[in-house]
Design a protein around this motif. Structure first.
Motif, PDB file in Angstrom:
ATOM      1  N   THR A 309       0.841  -1.195   0.000  1.00  0.00           N
ATOM      2  CA  THR A 309       0.000   0.000   0.000  1.00  0.00           C
ATOM      3  C   THR A 309       0.878   1.247   0.000  1.00  0.00           C
ATOM      4  N   PRO A 310       0.351   2.376  -0.494  1.00  0.00           N
ATOM      5  CA  PRO A 310       1.152   3.607  -0.529  1.00  0.00           C
ATOM      6  C   PRO A 310       1.297   4.283   0.831  1.00  0.00           C
ATOM      7  N   THR A 311       0.424   3.931   1.790  1.00  0.00           N
ATOM      8  CA  THR A 311       0.476   4.574   3.108  1.00  0.00           C
ATOM      9  C   THR A 311       0.574   3.519   4.200  1.00  0.00           C
ATOM     10  N   THR A 340      11.717  -0.003  -7.161  1.00  0.00           N
ATOM     11  CA  THR A 340      12.206   0.744  -8.323  1.00  0.00           C
ATOM     12  C   THR A 340      11.586   0.167  -9.589  1.00  0.00           C
ATOM     13  N   GLU A 341      11.021   1.047 -10.406  1.00  0.00           N
ATOM     14  CA  GLU A 341      10.381   0.622 -11.656  1.00  0.00           C
ATOM     15  C   GLU A 341      10.926   1.436 -12.823  1.00  0.00           C
ATOM     16  N   GLY A 352      12.946   6.301 -17.830  1.00  0.00           N
ATOM     17  CA  GLY A 352      13.812   6.480 -16.673  1.00  0.00           C
ATOM     18  C   GLY A 352      13.461   5.462 -15.611  1.00  0.00           C
ATOM     19  N   LYS A 353      13.960   5.687 -14.423  1.00  0.00           N
ATOM     20  CA  LYS A 353      13.661   4.807 -13.299  1.00  0.00           C
ATOM     21  C   LYS A 353      13.151   5.646 -12.139  1.00  0.00           C
ATOM     22  N   VAL A 354      12.133   5.130 -11.475  1.00  0.00           N
ATOM     23  CA  VAL A 354      11.548   5.830 -10.337  1.00  0.00           C
ATOM     24  C   VAL A 354      11.463   4.866  -9.164  1.00  0.00           C
ATOM     25  N   THR A 355      11.915   5.321  -8.012  1.00  0.00           N
ATOM     26  CA  THR A 355      11.817   4.521  -6.790  1.00  0.00           C
ATOM     27  C   THR A 355      10.700   5.094  -5.923  1.00  0.00           C
ATOM     28  N   THR A 356       9.741   4.244  -5.573  1.00  0.00           N
ATOM     29  CA  THR A 356       8.571   4.665  -4.797  1.00  0.00           C
ATOM     30  C   THR A 356       8.516   3.888  -3.491  1.00  0.00           C
ATOM     31  N   ALA A 357       8.176   4.577  -2.426  1.00  0.00           N
ATOM     32  CA  ALA A 357       8.044   3.930  -1.119  1.00  0.00           C
ATOM     33  C   ALA A 357       6.651   3.331  -0.977  1.00  0.00           C
TER      34      ALA A 357
END
Length: 500
Positions: A309-311, A340-341, A352-357
């Protein structure tokens, strides 16, 4: 590739001749090049016609008609054409300004090699489209973004495009550079299953993210209520909150109401929502207002939060990385997981690449002398457990199948859309008797049941078990999300990974 005789470089030049006279010019150059220095190679495109689609109609039209590619020095090629074929000439780039000096059109060796591979292997299969490339970004019927993929190998390696449906078949829509620098053609390869592609996360409107909007809103509110310590009251309070917000789309009014009710912690938490979080709740409430009963029908019970989940729902101190939340029948472990996606920006045509928590949620409970950890894959695994017999065998362990080409009538092998081929981690969990992580049907959680992935461990090895379960589940999520195959299972994945 320097020319040591006269310090003139070799290049691939584009030579124009009369349409239909390309083979004649090629034969002439091939015959004479042995007598002339500095003309090394000539290439005549093997396919000079393409299919052009206008609406539902397809027509064959000339393509590369009247063009021949020659690897030579400019001086040698100019001299040869002057002496042997006055109708042919070297193509020059178009000038952008009146003061600009005209330059000869040359093709880099790497592009020429890719073009030859493409022309000899794919040119007869692609269809030129009349609409601009950007028109294919969105599905006109569903108004959802079309999936973006990248070709991994073959002559089209590195090519990126949209997956679009034409006449019940999924094709890859992409752009190829025209003969004139800066010009582009929009084309489609009609059967994308022939290509080895990987799915890219569309950073400007991913279908997975859009599909989880309501789920993220429900989870956000569930996490807030549980984080405020409401425990078994979470579900009833959740419904009450949604009903009030649907009746009056004002978070400010909702906060004031709970302040008056003595629910200060909840009121304060709602007041601290970010703009994005507030929009999620308001949009869900608006949908509930327009479709009364939607929330109760689709979320009849809030047993345990989804895997990713994002939160978090509860504050996690930076130096800890995870927190435990006690429930009546189990302990919930909430851990921050950075994913990382590879992403793609269609408007800029950049990747590009994006890292999301994200926050991983797993449950823990004691059974005799062991600890059992579990992750909620309820809807996903429910659909899996409905499969059986040959269909299940093919879905899980299928390798290849024979496919007959309707035109050539030849049979070729094609990879089956199976977990074995496209989600190997899931395949191992489902088939390997020695796998530590297991898929369990109707796992008891209090008075309810869930379909889950579980792992058992001793108290001494619990940290390793937690890591193993989370890492395995995340790997399964990423494998299913990145492949262009297993589309049905990617849809079920929306209930497991609330993609942001």
């Amino acid at each position: 590739m320097p020319d040591k005789l006269n310090s003139v470089d070799y290049h691939w030049f584009l030579v124009c001749t009369k349409p239909g006279h390309e083979p004649e010019l090629c034969l002439l150059i091939e015959r004479e090049k042995g007598k002339i220095r500095n003309i090394l190679e000539v290439y005549c495109p093997t396919h000079t016609k393409v299919y052009v689609r206008r609406g539902d109609n397809e027509q064959q039209q000339p393509f590369f008609n009247g063009y021949v590619f020659v690897l030579a020095t400019q001086d040698a090629l100019v001299e040869f054409l002057r002496d042997n074929n006055s109708d042919a000439y070297i193509w020059y780039n178009r000038k952008c300004t009146p003061d600009e000096k005209a330059t000869v059109c040359t093709i880099p060796e790497s592009q020429m090699r890719a073009f030859r591979d493409y022309n000899e292997n794919y040119a007869d299969k692609v269809i030129v489209l009349e609409r601009p490339y950007t028109d294919y970004a969105v599905n006109a019927k569903t108004d959802e973004p079309n999936e973006i993929v990248r070709v991994v190998d073959g002559p089209l390696a590195g090519c990126e495009g949209y997956i679009c449906r034409f006449h019940k078949k999924k094709g890859l829509v992409f752009r190829v550079q025209g003969l004139i620098p800066g010009s582009w053609l929009t084309v489609t390869y009609p059967n994308v299953s022939d290509l080895h592609v990987v799915r890219l996360h569309n950073a400007e409107g991913d279908r997975l993210s859009i599909g989880t909007e309501k789920g993220r809103a429900v989870d956000l509110l569930t996490g807030i209520l549980q984080g405020c310590g409401y425990g078994e009251r979470t579900q009833s309070l959740f419904y009450e909150l949604m009903e009030r917000l649907a009746a009056d789309l004002s978070l400010e009014a909702l906060c004031k109401y709970f302040q008056k009710q003595g629910e200060k912690a909840l009121a304060d938490r709602l007041a601290k929502l970010t703009t994005k979080e507030a929009e999620l709740l308001i949009n869900l409430a608006r949908y509930e207002h327009d479709t009364p009963g939607y929330v109760k029908e689709n979320w009849p019970s809030l047993i345990f939060r989804p895997l990713l989940t994002p939160t978090s729902g509860i504050i996690i101190e930076k130096d800890k990385g995870e927190v435990e939340l006690q429930h009546k029948d189990y302990t919930e472990i909430i851990r921050r997981v950075d994913i990382t996606e590879e992403v793609y920006y269609p408007s800029r045509q950049e990747d590009g690449k994006v890292t999301t928590a994200y926050y991983a949620h797993i449950g823990m409970r004691k059974e005799k002398d062991d600890l059992v950890f579990f992750a909620n894959w309820d809807d996903f695994l429910r659909e899996y457990f409905l499969t059986a017999g040959k269909a299940n065998e093919k879905l899980v362990s299928g390798k290849v199948q024979k496919v007959r080409n309707e035109i050539t009538l030849k049979e070729t092998e094609k990879l089956i859309e199976s977990f074995r081929n496209y989600a190997p981690t899931l395949y191992k969990v489902l088939t390997d008797a020695d796998s530590a992580v297991k898929a369990v049907q109707d796992f008891k959680v209090g008075e309810d049941t869930l379909n889950v992935f579980t792992i058992r461990s001793s108290a001494q090895e619990k940290d390793a078990a937690k890591d193993k379960l989370i890492q395995t589940c995340v790997r399964i999520c990423k494998e299913i999300n990145t492949t262009n195959h297993l589309a049905v299972w990617r849809r079920y994945l929306r209930t497991v990974w609330l993609h942001n």
